[in-house]
Write a protein that holds these residues in place. Structure first.
Motif, PDB file in Angstrom:
ATOM      1  N   UNK A 250      25.936  16.668 -29.260  1.00 50.82           N
ATOM      2  CA  UNK A 250      26.205  16.430 -30.815  1.00 50.82           C
ATOM      3  C   UNK A 250      27.366  17.006 -31.331  1.00 50.82           C
ATOM      4  N   UNK A 251      27.775  18.136 -31.080  1.00 55.13           N
ATOM      5  CA  UNK A 251      28.614  18.741 -31.618  1.00 55.13           C
ATOM      6  C   UNK A 251      29.966  18.109 -31.074  1.00 55.13           C
ATOM      7  N   UNK A 252      29.994  17.645 -29.984  1.00 52.15           N
ATOM      8  CA  UNK A 252      31.155  16.990 -29.531  1.00 52.15           C
ATOM      9  C   UNK A 252      31.053  15.405 -30.142  1.00 52.15           C
ATOM     10  N   UNK A 253      30.131  14.766 -30.701  1.00 54.39           N
ATOM     11  CA  UNK A 253      29.957  13.772 -31.245  1.00 54.39           C
ATOM     12  C   UNK A 253      30.736  13.878 -32.728  1.00 54.39           C
ATOM     13  N   UNK A 254      30.204  15.048 -33.403  1.00 52.66           N
ATOM     14  CA  UNK A 254      30.796  15.389 -34.418  1.00 52.66           C
ATOM     15  C   UNK A 254      32.279  15.587 -34.740  1.00 52.66           C
ATOM     16  N   UNK A 255      32.748  16.242 -33.580  1.00 50.78           N
ATOM     17  CA  UNK A 255      34.342  16.117 -33.690  1.00 50.78           C
ATOM     18  C   UNK A 255      34.848  14.699 -33.439  1.00 50.78           C
ATOM     19  N   UNK A 256      34.467  14.185 -32.383  1.00 42.99           N
ATOM     20  CA  UNK A 256      34.844  12.765 -32.174  1.00 42.99           C
ATOM     21  C   UNK A 256      34.782  11.803 -33.736  1.00 42.99           C
ATOM     22  N   UNK A 257      33.723  12.281 -34.158  1.00 41.97           N
ATOM     23  CA  UNK A 257      33.563  11.349 -35.673  1.00 41.97           C
ATOM     24  C   UNK A 257      34.560  11.688 -36.409  1.00 41.97           C
TER      25      UNK A 257
END
Length: 298
Positions: A250-257
């Motif tokens: 989810x941290x990766x998704x946060x950065x991508x977002x």
């Protein structure tokens, strides 16, 4: 003579076919972007908030362990660790509800930042202070882009007549904070010299706001390579605790977002792109003024 004239006309028309096809492709791409852009700006805030939601979920599922660890770090009784964990969970849950469920996303982000500051004061390892500083700057950048995206989506009708100074400052702050990702990559002594060069280039161009939309997309590709396809994949899949793996994902998704919102919103007024656009608008206005002036009756 008439047949020859028709053949000549056919030849002349065929010269313009590649140009018309190019115009058609350009229109299709622009149409797709108009359709995709609202979807990106609507969905990416959920990507950013997924990280904070997983933090809450992890604390709830492993509340006993998390509370005890925090009590040990603060060198206090376990009860205080549990109290702080409950406070942190409630604060984050209220912030998530404000950001995603109301028009008070600024208040929600403020609560998240207050919680993050308190957490850093109590639990930071000061020998790696700069790592935490850049890591938190990246989180702040994602949150600032989230506010800007929700502001842009909410105020579309009034957008041409609005005061955009706060919006432009959000884009500036978000862009600079997101650039801290590349500093962390450089500090990690990444495995290839090529990736170090890529990090330096992206750091320079995105922090200055040069072709920000393009290089934000390239950053997402680099981010996927760094976190998923390189030696750092173990941070996502190498944990025995599946919930912890999901939290890092989810941290990766946060950065991508954060970077995808940057790719749609652009660098804003306070960037090289904004400066170039303003010069182009001034040039167009001068050109229109000259045309109108030339058409005035003498």
């Amino acid at each position: 003579m008439y047949i020859c004239d028709l053949r000549q006309r056919k030849v002349d028309v065929s010269k313009f076919q590649p140009l018309s096809e190019q115009i058609m492709v350009t229109k299709i791409i622009k149409g797709l972007r108009r359709e995709i852009r609202p979807c990106v700006l609507k969905v990416m805030p959920y990507f950013v908030m997924s990280y904070y939601f997983m933090e809450v979920l992890y604390s709830l599922v492993n509340g006993h362990l998390v509370g005890r660890e925090r009590a040990i770090v603060m060198d206090v009784n376990d009860v205080f660790g549990y109290i702080y964990t409950i406070f942190d969970v409630l604060l984050t849950m209220v912030a998530i509800c404000l950001i995603l469920g109301t028009r008070k996303e600024t208040s929600g982000v403020t609560l998240l930042l207050i919680g993050r500051v308190i957490h850093r004061l109590f639990f930071s390892i000061w020998t790696v202070f700069f790592y935490f500083l850049f890591n938190d700057s990246l989180d702040v950048g994602c949150l600032l882009m989230l506010i800007a995206a929700k502001m842009r989506m909410r105020d579309q009708k009034e957008w041409p007549h609005m005061d955009k100074s706060n919006y432009e400052l959000l884009l500036l702050g978000g862009r600079i904070c997101l650039s801290s990702l590349f500093i962390m990559w450089l500090d990690e002594s990444v495995e290839t010299e090529f990736f170090s060069i890529v990090s330096v280039v992206l750091l320079s161009l995105i922090s200055l706001g040069f072709h920000c939309k393009l290089f934000a997309y390239l950053t997402v590709i680099s981010l996927l390579y760094h976190d998923v396809f390189s030696n750092h994949w173990s941070m996502l899949f190498g944990w025995n605790d599946k919930l912890l793996s999901i939290q890092y994902f989810s941290l990766l998704l946060c950065k991508i977002g954060g970077f995808l919102m940057l790719s749609e919103l652009g660098g804003g007024k306070w960037s090289i792109d904004g400066f170039r656009n303003s010069k182009g608008e001034k040039r167009d206005k001068k050109g229109n003024y000259r045309i109108v002036k030339g058409q005035l009756p003498t």
